[in-house]
Motif scaffolding. Structure first.
Motif, PDB file in Angstrom:
ATOM      1  N   ASN A 363      48.936  14.596   3.936  1.00  0.00           N
ATOM      2  CA  ASN A 363      47.907  14.621   4.371  1.00  0.00           C
ATOM      3  C   ASN A 363      46.978  13.859   2.710  1.00  0.00           C
ATOM      4  OD1 ASN A 363      48.021  17.042   2.793  1.00  0.00           O
ATOM      5  ND2 ASN A 363      46.296  17.597   3.425  1.00  0.00           N
ATOM      6  N   VAL A 364      48.102  14.846   1.930  1.00  0.00           N
ATOM      7  CA  VAL A 364      46.413  15.075   0.299  1.00  0.00           C
ATOM      8  C   VAL A 364      47.324  12.748   0.053  1.00  0.00           C
ATOM      9  CG1 VAL A 364      46.664  16.435  -0.463  1.00  0.00           C
ATOM     10  CG2 VAL A 364      48.683  15.480  -1.156  1.00  0.00           C
ATOM     11  N   ASP A 365      48.523  12.385   0.094  1.00  0.00           N
ATOM     12  CA  ASP A 365      48.392  11.251  -0.466  1.00  0.00           C
ATOM     13  C   ASP A 365      48.428  10.056   0.107  1.00  0.00           C
ATOM     14  OD1 ASP A 365      50.958  12.645  -2.222  1.00  0.00           O
ATOM     15  OD2 ASP A 365      52.650  11.447  -1.075  1.00  0.00           O
ATOM     16  N   GLY A 368      43.818  11.380   0.082  1.00  0.00           N
ATOM     17  CA  GLY A 368      43.349  11.489  -0.979  1.00  0.00           C
ATOM     18  C   GLY A 368      42.529  12.865  -1.244  1.00  0.00           C
ATOM     19  N   TRP A 369      42.654  13.541  -2.685  1.00  0.00           N
ATOM     20  CA  TRP A 369      42.382  15.130  -2.534  1.00  0.00           C
ATOM     21  C   TRP A 369      41.060  15.115  -3.627  1.00  0.00           C
ATOM     22  CZ3 TRP A 369      42.326  18.101  -7.135  1.00  0.00           C
ATOM     23  CH2 TRP A 369      42.157  19.816  -7.306  1.00  0.00           C
ATOM     24  N   GLU A 401      51.758  23.039  -4.489  1.00  0.00           N
ATOM     25  CA  GLU A 401      52.384  23.319  -2.979  1.00  0.00           C
ATOM     26  C   GLU A 401      52.814  21.205  -2.497  1.00  0.00           C
ATOM     27  OE1 GLU A 401      48.964  26.497  -3.770  1.00  0.00           O
ATOM     28  OE2 GLU A 401      49.357  23.648  -3.994  1.00  0.00           O
ATOM     29  N   ARG A 402      52.007  20.716  -3.291  1.00  0.00           N
ATOM     30  CA  ARG A 402      53.239  19.475  -3.004  1.00  0.00           C
ATOM     31  C   ARG A 402      54.379  19.238  -3.245  1.00  0.00           C
ATOM     32  NH1 ARG A 402      54.917  14.613  -4.718  1.00  0.00           N
ATOM     33  NH2 ARG A 402      54.405  12.609  -2.905  1.00  0.00           N
ATOM     34  N   ASN A 617      46.784  25.186  -7.839  1.00  0.00           N
ATOM     35  CA  ASN A 617      47.949  25.154  -7.019  1.00  0.00           C
ATOM     36  C   ASN A 617      46.718  25.530  -6.126  1.00  0.00           C
ATOM     37  OD1 ASN A 617      47.235  28.109  -8.182  1.00  0.00           O
ATOM     38  ND2 ASN A 617      48.650  28.841  -8.346  1.00  0.00           N
ATOM     39  N   GLY A 618      46.950  27.036  -4.591  1.00  0.00           N
ATOM     40  CA  GLY A 618      45.427  26.949  -3.745  1.00  0.00           C
ATOM     41  C   GLY A 618      45.618  25.646  -3.077  1.00  0.00           C
ATOM     42  N   VAL A 619      45.926  24.548  -3.129  1.00  0.00           N
ATOM     43  CA  VAL A 619      45.890  23.140  -2.257  1.00  0.00           C
ATOM     44  C   VAL A 619      46.569  22.600  -0.657  1.00  0.00           C
ATOM     45  CG1 VAL A 619      46.082  20.770  -2.360  1.00  0.00           C
ATOM     46  CG2 VAL A 619      45.541  21.616  -4.455  1.00  0.00           C
ATOM     47  N   ASP A 620      45.684  22.603   0.082  1.00  0.00           N
ATOM     48  CA  ASP A 620      46.257  22.413   1.320  1.00  0.00           C
ATOM     49  C   ASP A 620      46.725  21.196   1.561  1.00  0.00           C
ATOM     50  OD1 ASP A 620      47.314  23.052   4.378  1.00  0.00           O
ATOM     51  OD2 ASP A 620      45.163  21.757   5.488  1.00  0.00           O
TER      52      ASP A 620
END
Length: 797
Positions: A363-365, A368-369, A401-402, A617-620
């Motif tokens: 999802n972050v890729d 984006g985040w 997390e990634r 850290n702490g990223v979904d």
């Protein structure tokens, strides 16, 4: 004797071979019959692999071993003397052979590719076949071998080591073309051969023939990595024995004839390190440059000085990935390749392993985040507010997390595939490779506890990892299993049993992408390595769609009268245009090339970069979508749906449903139709998974291509049972057919067509193969019963 009743093989034995012997051909040294020159493409169906058909010539005629000068295609006497000519011409094009013959035993049709008088084809009698000397003259004309000196070099024997090893057809072409070009006076040669196709063996045969013929007396083999030199010395070059030396510690001994050396071992940053100058400029008359797409002689490269210094020598460049940019060009230095053997050709011929691609979008890729307001990194510093994307991750910003999710998904894949499949994980940099090793160890605690080398970081700065590189590439060594790396393993690593390649690095360079994919292309049947899987987390496999991926190199650097042609190229890609982040509008600064060290201790050492990274850290982080990427029979990614792609291929073969039904119902073996469709690019297994595994291929095709409602195999089998079809057979034969019907319902039509099915439970309970066939009366009656059963199965209601 009635020729019409003879088989094709009989025609060869009774008419063609005697004609060759009468013309003076040596049956032991100059004639090879039924020559399979490819291995047959490997098709992957789930975890099952199957070989396709090998290309096979009826006769290849040689002037000397490995110097083919003619090809003959034979047909039985029910066909014309011309019937085999087109097939022969196709094989002659592939094998680089000038003279082609077709025969049905009455005579020959002779196609002469060297003819200049317009008389390119003519029929000749059985007693008029040309002698070896006559066809050798045509071969010399075809190859431009014009002088006795050139002929001596071009006809020099290959090296034979006393085993059955001989060059594959493409290696033979590469060796012959190179030797012939040099014999004709060409001094700059480029050979392009895909990773895993035996460039070093090819180079050895070229050097040996030129050396033995006296054309080249002192030879330098140049590379820029220790691994390449070591593999060469221990491998094919060992046959040079005491005539060969490896230049070490900048010590020069001029008493040898074959020299292996690193660029870094011959040159350096100051004049005292340039030990190559201890040789006279004319000392070497042949230089072979391995992996010449790398750092050998870009215009501003200090290493270029070596080639410039020995500029009077013949230079041969070897590469899997010719490089063509505005700054550097292989073809400018060497000219166009004398021969190219591509990854696609290698896969189609069955000499290289095919690949399957699993794309995993996070999802972050994909989205984006953006840090929420006030979000801080692990050190408590507030993170700059902007949208971070795939290009940032692990380079500027690390999301723990990634990394963990990539390690988790790779672990899941291996658990469902083979936890001891040799795997290379390509990371953004050394820091990323280090963190990935830790994450993988965390997800595989049982195997790491069993042996800590289960997963290892193998990068240029890690001595422990580098020491394990040989063990990783050795098929007999179990550990390491997973290697995390950044640059070190992109090239020069002969990983025969690498089954999984993980792409978690932003790859912008076609050259680098080809080299990375090349780590998986080798086949090792002894260890069950017939294909490999690519797990792509960064959309790097988009590069498969780039026309430059497997095409011919295109010269794009302008050539002028002032252009200095002394340079080949540097290892890392130079971007022609800046890469702009479409979301921020900022130029993306690419990672710097690895640092080169003057001493050849381990030249591929990578530098730890001073770049400051942000760790959060702490990223979904989650998997957005995971899918298998499919490729057509030409190696291009399929952009339409699998069903639409299949429909297009089938309709090219069978314009209407009636056309398909006629072919299917009139075919003695349905398996042949299935094989033909697979050859055309229909991915049968993938299609089964996309539709319904219980559907017969017949129904699958009718449904996908012609929108017919499908019946399951079980439904078709039940329809046959309802019609009481088996009552016309005796008790024993009826039971066999009922059992075969059950096999069809479970496994499909291909299995019941194979007579080996009679040896499988529960059918073998009815007796031996002979006894079962006897229940039908004869082999012909049994085969007729199978065809009748198939017709019943595919009756249109």
């Amino acid at each position: 004797m009635n020729k019409k009743s003879l088989s094709e093989r009989d025609i060869c034995t009774k008419f063609i071979t005697p004609a060759l012997e009468k013309a003076g051909w040596d049956t032991q040294l100059q004639i090879l019959e039924e020559v399979s020159f490819t291995d047959g493409k490997i098709y992957v169906r789930g975890k099952i692999t199957a070989r396709g058909t090998r290309k096979r010539a009826d006769y290849i005629l040689y002037y000397k071993p490995n110097i083919p000068i003619a090809i003959i295609e034979a047909k039985d006497n029910n066909q014309s003397v011309r019937a085999g000519i087109q097939q022969g011409l196709d094989y002659a094009r592939i094998l680089d052979i000038p003279c082609v013959f077709s025969s049905n035993g009455d005579g020959f049709l002779f196609h002469d590719r060297t003819a200049t008088d317009g008389n390119i084809e003519k029929e000749i009698g059985l007693d008029e076949f040309p002698s070896p000397e006559q066809l050798w003259e045509k071969y010399k004309k075809y190859k431009g071998i014009a002088t006795p000196e050139a002929e001596k070099i071009a006809s020099q024997d290959y090296y034979f080591d006393g085993t059955n090893r001989k060059p594959r057809y493409y290696q033979q072409i590469a060796v012959n073309r190179t030797v012939e070009a040099i014999a004709s006076g060409q001094n700059r040669i480029l050979l392009v051969m895909a990773t895993g196709t035996g460039k070093t063996y090819t180079a050895f045969q070229i050097i040996h023939r030129l050396w033995k013929s006296g054309a080249k007396k002192r030879i330098l083999f140049l590379a820029d990595r220790n691994a390449l030199i070591d593999q060469t010395r221990r491998g094919d070059f060992k046959h040079f024995k005491d005539k060969m030396t490896v230049v070490k510690h900048r010590q020069i001994d001029k008493s040898f004839e074959i020299y292996l050396a690193l660029y870094q071992g011959l040159s350096g940053t100051d004049e005292s390190a340039n030990v190559y100058k201890q040789f006279s400029r004319d000392f070497f008359d042949l230089i072979v440059i391995d992996e010449c797409h790398r750092g050998s002689a870009k215009d501003d490269s200090s290493w270029r000085e070596i080639l410039t210094y020995f500029q009077n020598a013949t230079h041969i460049g070897l590469t899997a990935t010719p490089k063509e940019t505005n700054e550097a060009s292989n073809t400018e230095y060497f000219g166009d390749p004398v021969y190219t053997y591509s990854l696609r050709q290698g896969i189609d011929d069955g000499f290289l392993a095919p690949y399957r691609v699993l794309r995993i979008a996070l999802n972050v890729d994909a989205e984006g985040w953006r840090p929420e307001q006030g979000k801080t990194d692990k050190d408590g510093n507030e993170i700059e507010d902007r949208i971070y994307n795939r290009r940032d991750f692990d380079k500027n910003l690390v999301i723990e997390e990634r990394t963990d999710l990539v390690a988790k998904k790779l672990t899941e894949f291996l658990k469902g595939y083979d936890r001891f499949a040799k795997t290379i994980v390509f990371c953004v940099d050394i820091d990323n490779a280090e963190r990935m090793r830790t994450a993988l160890a965390r997800h595989n605690p049982d195997l790491v506890a069993e042996n800590y080398k289960y997963v290892m970081q193998i990068t240029g700065d890690n001595d422990e990892g580098k020491r394990e590189l040989d063990n990783f590439i050795n098929p007999e060594e179990k550990y390491p299993v997973i290697a995390t790396t950044s640059e070190l393993m992109t090239t020069g690593v002969d990983a025969q049993t690498c089954k999984v390649i993980v792409l978690d690095s932003n790859i912008n360079s076609i050259t680098k992408f080809k080299q990375i994919i090349g780590r998986g292309t080798r086949i090792n049947e002894e260890y069950g390595k017939l294909y490999f899987t690519i797990l792509d987390f960064r959309n790097a496999t988009d590069l498969f769609a780039d026309p430059a991926f497997d095409g011919d190199p295109i010269r794009i650097k302008p050539v002028t009268e002032e252009t200095d042609l002394g340079g080949i190229i540097d290892e890392e890609e130079t971007q022609e245009e800046p890469i702009i982040d479409i979301e921020t509008g900022e130029e993306i600064i690419l990672e710097q090339p690895e640092i080169r060290y003057p001493e050849p201790i381990f030249p591929e050492t990578e530098a730890r970069e001073p770049r400051q990274k942000v760790y959060v850290n702490g990223v979904d982080v989650s998997v957005l979508i995971s899918r298998e990427l499919h490729f057509d029979q030409h190696g291009r990614p399929i952009t339409t749906s699998l069903k639409d792609h299949t429909k297009e291929i089938i309709k090219e073969q069978f314009a209407s449903l009636d056309d398909f039904l006629n072919k299917w119902n009139n075919s003695d073996r349905k398996e042949a139709i299935i094989a033909e469709l697979i050859e055309q690019g229909v991915m049968v297994e993938a299609l089964y998974e996309a539709v319904d595994k219980q559907v017969d291929l017949f129904d699958l095709i009718c449904h996908v291509a012609y929108d017919q409602p499908p019946l399951t195999r079980k439904e078709r089998a039940n329809n046959v049972k309802k019609r009481n079809y088996f009552t016309k057979y005796g008790d024993q034969a009826r039971k066999v057919l009922e059992a075969l019907l059950e096999k069809y319902a479970d496994q499909g039509i291909e299995n019941i067509e194979n007579i080996q099915i009679l040896t499988v439970p529960p059918i073998n309970e009815f007796g031996s193969v002979t006894e079962i066939i006897k229940a039908f009366g004869s082999r012909e009656e049994y085969e007729k019963a199978i065809r009748d059963l198939e017709n019943e199965l595919y009756k249109v209601a």
